[in-house]
Design a protein around this motif. Sequence first.
Motif, short mmCIF file in Angstrom:
data_model
loop_
_atom_site.label_atom_id
_atom_site.label_comp_id
_atom_site.label_asym_id
_atom_site.label_seq_id
_atom_site.Cartn_x
_atom_site.Cartn_y
_atom_site.Cartn_z
N ASP A 30 -4.22 -15.40 1.43
CA ASP A 30 -3.97 -13.74 1.03
C ASP A 30 -2.95 -13.04 1.93
O ASP A 30 -3.17 -13.06 3.20
CB ASP A 30 -5.30 -13.38 1.32
N GLY A 31 -1.86 -12.45 1.30
CA GLY A 31 -0.88 -12.02 1.92
C GLY A 31 -1.40 -10.55 2.84
O GLY A 31 -0.57 -10.25 3.86
N ILE A 32 -2.45 -9.99 2.29
CA ILE A 32 -2.94 -8.57 3.08
C ILE A 32 -3.16 -8.93 4.62
O ILE A 32 -3.00 -7.91 5.20
CB ILE A 32 -4.34 -8.16 2.21
N ASP A 33 -3.80 -9.98 4.81
CA ASP A 33 -3.95 -10.18 6.13
C ASP A 33 -2.51 -10.02 6.99
O ASP A 33 -2.66 -9.92 8.21
CB ASP A 33 -4.40 -11.62 6.61
N HIS A 34 -1.27 -10.21 6.55
CA HIS A 34 -0.35 -10.26 7.32
C HIS A 34 0.68 -8.93 6.99
O HIS A 34 1.87 -9.11 7.61
CB HIS A 34 0.87 -11.28 6.74
N ASP A 35 0.39 -8.15 6.37
CA ASP A 35 0.98 -6.67 5.84
C ASP A 35 1.15 -5.84 6.89
O ASP A 35 2.37 -5.27 6.82
CB ASP A 35 0.22 -6.04 4.73
#
Length: 464
Positions: A30-35
């Motif tokens: 999940d890329g949201i953790d890296h946004d």
Amino acid sequence: MSKATKITRYIALDDRSDKIQYRGPWVLNDGIDHDTRGNFGPTFRGTLHAASADASLSYAFTGTEATIIGTNFINNETGVYDPTWKCFLDDVETKPTDFFGFPENNWSFCEWDNIANGSHVVSLNVTSHGHTFYFDSLTYNPSVNLNSSQIGESLLVLNTDSGFKYGGNWTVHERGMLTNEFGATAKFPFYGTSVSAYGYSPTELAQGASSAKYTIDEGPPVAFEVQGTAVGGPTGFNTRYFETANVTLGMHTLTITHTGNAGQIPLILGTLYIHNDLDPTGIKSTRSEPKPLVGAIAGAAGGFVVIVIGVIIFIVWYRRRNRPTAVDYEETSHVQPYYMAVPSTSPPLQYAPVVQVPTNTTFPASKRGPYNTSSTTLPVSERTQNITATSSTTLPVSERTQNNIALVSSKRSPPVHQTQPSTSSLSTGDQTMMVVTYQDSGLRLPDNAVQVDEEPPMYSPGPR
């Protein structure tokens, strides 16, 4: 002419594209953790492919430029970079981009410019000793003129593209088209299902956030924030302004209108991504309401459970629907017994009840329709168990017609006296009938004195 003005449209593939060939232990993240890492903007479409061991990926295309992009998260605690990567064009190793010691999204790992126009394969090989490498997207410039992307791809459009129609006061900035005029507009026609818009927030113009809105096809306006930057803070590259709601795949017009003023940070429009998802719900991420991938897995599992329950309910319903229904005995048609006089020296009033069922007779069985006894076995109920038909043809048996055929009407009352019957047989053509003769009951009536309604006794047949 510069790359920014010469080439204004690229194809962008998300890491979930099935056109990218993965090898090795890649895992969807999940890329949201890296946004929020760094100042190069959020991940592309909210996902990343991660590898914590040796792995590779490749993609075949026809064009002149390509870039492999991901999240830079390199470990250098021991003085040795981990992970590392190598870039290949048509199996020939090329120089990767330089290492960078800080976390950043939208980082170019491999770049190929001005390559010969034609078919190519770009590859990236990862070497990891436990630290994770993150791949996000791949962009390339195809050989053909682009009006739209393929299904499952996105069309990257730069702000200098001739498709933009700017209204009001706009000026050219090094990172995009800039306006701080209230009511200034930018229109762009597109073919796709949704649009994402990205901009630039320079620290030298550090001011409070501004505002703007967008519409699709002159529909209801949707407001969005033009993010500001803090004094002395980092410049915001690739700032995500908005991603539209999904619309039907087809031609549409996006209109962006600035609603801020000169006292706020200007709107600097950098790029548009025109998404062309096969499924309009597609691979889009809602960043205001993050939903981890585990939720999608749980949702799929829940959907499977619902399907199983639905199948079970259908099976139960279907079985009940086809279960034999009880037929009201009083309303059922009956085959009336045929009485045949038998020559005998016995006293008068002897009779022989015989059941004769022709083999081609059709009996009304139930509301579902008749059953032909020439090919179907008739039912045996509790009232007729162990009764052997007098015909040489076996009578039909079926649960659907239980109690439908009564050899003796239950409405008749049994005789007051009953004696042991004697039996004989009568041959009629191809069939042999059994004749049951009941002995003298002692009753004597004069001829034509009274009309007698004979009531047959209730009996159980003996052996043939």
